[in-house]
Design a protein around this motif. Structure first.
Motif, mmCIF file in Angstrom:
data_model
loop_
_atom_site.group_PDB
_atom_site.id
_atom_site.type_symbol
_atom_site.label_atom_id
_atom_site.label_comp_id
_atom_site.label_asym_id
_atom_site.label_seq_id
_atom_site.Cartn_x
_atom_site.Cartn_y
_atom_site.Cartn_z
ATOM 1 N N GLY A 225 -5.501 1.505 7.393
ATOM 2 C CA GLY A 225 -4.407 1.028 6.547
ATOM 3 C C GLY A 225 -4.691 -0.341 5.963
ATOM 4 O O GLY A 225 -4.427 -0.597 4.783
ATOM 5 N N SER A 226 -5.246 -1.227 6.776
ATOM 6 C CA SER A 226 -5.581 -2.570 6.294
ATOM 7 C C SER A 226 -6.671 -2.512 5.237
ATOM 8 O O SER A 226 -6.574 -3.177 4.201
ATOM 9 C CB SER A 226 -6.040 -3.454 7.457
ATOM 10 O OG SER A 226 -4.991 -3.636 8.385
ATOM 11 N N VAL A 227 -7.702 -1.712 5.483
ATOM 12 C CA VAL A 227 -8.794 -1.587 4.517
ATOM 13 C C VAL A 227 -8.264 -1.014 3.208
ATOM 14 O O VAL A 227 -8.598 -1.510 2.122
ATOM 15 C CB VAL A 227 -9.943 -0.716 5.089
ATOM 16 C CG1 VAL A 227 -10.954 -0.354 4.011
ATOM 17 C CG2 VAL A 227 -10.626 -1.441 6.239
ATOM 18 N N CYS A 228 -7.408 -0.007 3.290
ATOM 19 C CA CYS A 228 -6.816 0.573 2.071
ATOM 20 C C CYS A 228 -6.009 -0.476 1.312
ATOM 21 O O CYS A 228 -6.111 -0.578 0.086
ATOM 22 C CB CYS A 228 -5.922 1.759 2.423
ATOM 23 S SG CYS A 228 -6.815 3.244 2.891
ATOM 24 N N ALA A 229 -5.208 -1.257 2.035
ATOM 25 C CA ALA A 229 -4.393 -2.296 1.385
ATOM 26 C C ALA A 229 -5.278 -3.338 0.716
ATOM 27 O O ALA A 229 -4.984 -3.774 -0.408
ATOM 28 C CB ALA A 229 -3.467 -2.953 2.405
ATOM 29 N N TYR A 230 -6.361 -3.746 1.370
ATOM 30 C CA TYR A 230 -7.285 -4.728 0.777
ATOM 31 C C TYR A 230 -7.903 -4.180 -0.503
ATOM 32 O O TYR A 230 -7.947 -4.858 -1.536
ATOM 33 C CB TYR A 230 -8.419 -5.091 1.743
ATOM 34 C CG TYR A 230 -8.004 -5.754 3.025
ATOM 35 C CD1 TYR A 230 -6.921 -6.623 3.098
ATOM 36 C CD2 TYR A 230 -8.724 -5.518 4.194
ATOM 37 C CE1 TYR A 230 -6.556 -7.225 4.283
ATOM 38 C CE2 TYR A 230 -8.371 -6.129 5.389
ATOM 39 C CZ TYR A 230 -7.284 -6.976 5.428
ATOM 40 O OH TYR A 230 -6.933 -7.573 6.608
ATOM 41 N N ASN B 174 -9.940 2.773 13.545
ATOM 42 C CA ASN B 174 -9.003 1.652 13.469
ATOM 43 C C ASN B 174 -9.135 0.930 12.130
ATOM 44 O O ASN B 174 -10.211 0.865 11.556
ATOM 45 C CB ASN B 174 -9.293 0.643 14.591
ATOM 46 C CG ASN B 174 -9.017 1.218 15.951
ATOM 47 O OD1 ASN B 174 -7.968 1.793 16.190
ATOM 48 N ND2 ASN B 174 -9.984 1.079 16.855
ATOM 49 N N GLY B 175 -8.027 0.381 11.657
ATOM 50 C CA GLY B 175 -8.059 -0.480 10.482
ATOM 51 C C GLY B 175 -8.006 0.207 9.136
ATOM 52 O O GLY B 175 -8.147 -0.446 8.102
ATOM 53 N N THR C 260 -0.771 5.823 2.252
ATOM 54 C CA THR C 260 -1.039 5.459 3.641
ATOM 55 C C THR C 260 -0.076 6.160 4.576
ATOM 56 O O THR C 260 0.936 6.716 4.157
ATOM 57 C CB THR C 260 -0.911 3.935 3.851
ATOM 58 O OG1 THR C 260 0.412 3.531 3.491
ATOM 59 C CG2 THR C 260 -1.928 3.167 3.039
ATOM 60 N N GLU D 189 -5.641 6.926 2.629
ATOM 61 C CA GLU D 189 -5.963 6.859 4.046
ATOM 62 C C GLU D 189 -5.832 8.257 4.632
ATOM 63 O O GLU D 189 -4.853 8.959 4.360
ATOM 64 C CB GLU D 189 -4.983 5.907 4.727
ATOM 65 C CG GLU D 189 -5.114 5.834 6.218
ATOM 66 C CD GLU D 189 -4.029 4.965 6.853
ATOM 67 O OE1 GLU D 189 -4.121 4.758 8.069
ATOM 68 O OE2 GLU D 189 -3.106 4.510 6.153
ATOM 69 N N ASN E 232 1.377 -1.718 -5.341
ATOM 70 C CA ASN E 232 2.150 -2.212 -4.202
ATOM 71 C C ASN E 232 3.662 -2.019 -4.344
ATOM 72 O O ASN E 232 4.425 -2.580 -3.570
ATOM 73 C CB ASN E 232 1.821 -3.669 -3.874
ATOM 74 C CG ASN E 232 2.093 -3.972 -2.409
ATOM 75 O OD1 ASN E 232 1.933 -3.102 -1.550
ATOM 76 N ND2 ASN E 232 2.517 -5.178 -2.132
#
Length: 147
Positions: free
Chosen positions: A49-54, A46-47, A70, A133, A85
């Motif tokens: 995509g969020s970790v990659c974005a951060y 889990n997470g 992603t 990701e 981005n």
């Protein structure tokens, strides 16, 4: 009217013949030199995509040209391939697809095409970092073809 990205939706989501060996051959034919890029490969349950974005945002804020790959996308398939981005343009998306179509070996599944398109685009745009990701994950995930 046909959208610029409709052709990619006809690619099978899964392929029996798609393998890490085929993905590796595709990367070599595309000319992706992972030794010239700093790659951050994020896997887990889990997470991702969020970790990659951060991570991508931190790198971008520190002045690095950063590619972000992603999955899945929410609205537009081009969301999966970004630099600082910004989604890949429609024109660059079509060019990347055509390049992978011309240079791949064997049968590729949908995710493999997108991965190949992303690394082609990042190579062409000379990014400093690639944050990627994993797809479905596991040892056979296309992203594992990167050393």
């Amino acid at each position: 009217m046909v959208k610029e990205t409709d052709y990619i939706y006809n690619i099978p989501k899964f392929s029996k013949k798609s393998s890490l060996a085929n993905t590796r051959i595709m990367l070599d034919r595309i000319g992706f030199d992972e030794n010239s890029k700093k790659i951050i490969h994020v896997a887990g349950t889990n997470g991702k995509g969020s970790v990659c974005a951060y991570i991508a945002r931190i790198l971008q804020e520190n002045g690095y040209k950063t590619g972000l790959f992603t999955s899945p996308h929410l609205v537009d398939v081009r969301e999966r391939i970004r630099i600082n981005n910004e989604m890949i343009s429609k024109e660059d998306f079509v060019e990347a697809y055509e390049y992978v179509e011309e240079h791949h070996s064997g049968e590729l599944a949908y995710f493999d095409y997108l991965f190949g398109m992303a690394v082609y685009y990042y190579n062409r745009q000379n990014v400093d970092y690639v944050v990627m990701e994993t797809g479905l994950g596991g040892r056979l995930d296309a992203t594992n073809a990167v050393k």
